[in-house]
Write a protein that holds these residues in place. Structure first.
Motif, PDB file in Angstrom:
ATOM      1  N   SER A 125       0.825  -1.206   0.000  1.00 34.42           N
ATOM      2  CA  SER A 125       0.000   0.000   0.000  1.00 34.42           C
ATOM      3  C   SER A 125       0.859   1.256   0.000  1.00 34.42           C
ATOM      4  CB  SER A 125      -0.922   0.026   1.225  1.00 34.42           C
ATOM      5  OG  SER A 125      -1.775  -1.107   1.242  1.00 34.42           O
ATOM      6  N   ASP A 126       0.404   2.264  -0.740  1.00 37.61           N
ATOM      7  CA  ASP A 126       1.024   3.579  -0.668  1.00 37.61           C
ATOM      8  C   ASP A 126       0.647   4.234   0.658  1.00 37.61           C
ATOM      9  OD1 ASP A 126       1.955   3.169  -3.258  1.00 37.61           O
ATOM     10  OD2 ASP A 126       0.117   4.019  -4.133  1.00 37.61           O
ATOM     11  N   GLU A 127       1.404   5.244   1.051  1.00 38.81           N
ATOM     12  CA  GLU A 127       1.142   5.917   2.322  1.00 38.81           C
ATOM     13  C   GLU A 127      -0.263   6.496   2.381  1.00 38.81           C
ATOM     14  OE1 GLU A 127       2.845   6.033   5.102  1.00 38.81           O
ATOM     15  OE2 GLU A 127       4.352   4.715   4.219  1.00 38.81           O
ATOM     16  N   LYS A 130      -2.731   3.389   2.904  1.00 39.06           N
ATOM     17  CA  LYS A 130      -2.382   2.333   3.854  1.00 39.06           C
ATOM     18  C   LYS A 130      -3.411   2.220   4.984  1.00 39.06           C
ATOM     19  CE  LYS A 130       1.914   1.717   4.690  1.00 39.06           C
ATOM     20  NZ  LYS A 130       3.316   1.854   5.175  1.00 39.06           N
TER      21      LYS A 130
END
Length: 241
Positions: A125-127, A130
């Motif tokens: 996941s990207d920040e 997430k």
């Protein structure tokens, strides 16, 4: 270069988390029936429950170094299979030691799945996404945890708990087979686990304090939510259903 589908991997993680929910709740759901079937006393029934958090502890310690070295896929699917085998052990075994082994297997598989699915979703996941993905992942714990009690309360008038668990096992095996072709991220530490860096974490007091708290929280969760059903069936007029 990314060679996997983020959505497919996330779906697999959600399936794994639902397995964890099943592993945490099944014992409590069948404990009154299992106690009556085997004519267990309070001490023996309570002893069975303690093998679940012991397995959870072992699984929680195992998953990190193995995932870093070999990746997520094999361990995740094997853990799901271990949970299924443990459920079938509860359905089929009548010897107390084999039941203890089955419950420990459910705990080990569940402990691995709890940590690994969260780590897997965090890795892919990207920040920005997430938090939302981890929240959605947690919802699948509830789906798995609700599934077994609903099945037992709905079908117990027509089938024994053993038959219901065996049928559930067939469905879970099909879920595992569906996940087999899915590609996963590459291992983080293919050369091995950095032991020196791992030991360095022991100097972080905040990490140790949080681990200390979660150690007891997990143990309480693993014992109370399964023992409560037996307690209520023996101290109130509530039926098992």
């Amino acid at each position: 270069m990314k060679t996997y589908s983020k959505n497919l991997v996330f779906t697999t993680a959600c399936i794994g988390m639902s397995f964890f929910g099943i592993s945490m709740i099944t014992l409590g759901s069948v404990l009154p029936s299992l106690t009556a079937k085997l004519e267990l006393n309070h001490l023996q029934a309570g002893g069975l429950v303690t093998f679940l958090p012991l397995g959870l502890l072992a699984g929680s310690l195992l998953f990190g170094p193995i995932v870093d070295r070999f990746g997520h896929k094999v361990l995740l699917l094997l853990s799901c299979l271990v949970v299924v085998l443990g459920l079938q052990g509860i359905a089929c075994f009548t010897h107390i030691h084999l039941l203890q082994l089955s419950i420990a297997c459910i705990g080990i598989g569940g402990g691995i799945l709890n940590g690994e699915t969260n780590a897997l979703v965090a890795d892919i996941s990207d920040e920005q996404e997430k938090g939302s993905r981890l929240s959605l992942l947690g919802a699948f714990y509830g789906i798995g945890a609700l599934g077994i009690p609903v099945l037992l309360s709905t079908l117990s008038g027509h089938y024994s708990f053993e038959t219901i668990l065996q049928g559930t096992g067939v469905i879970l095996v099909l879920c595992i087979l569906l996940c087999l072709p899915i590609r996963f991220p590459a291992p983080k530490q293919p050369q091995g686990f950095p032991i020196r860096e791992g030991l360095g974490l022991l100097r972080r007091k905040s990490l140790l304090l949080l681990s200390f708290i979660l150690f007891f929280q997990s143990g309480i969760e693993g014992v109370c939510n399964n023992w409560t059903t037996l307690y209520l069936s023996q101290t109130t007029s509530l039926t098992t259903e």
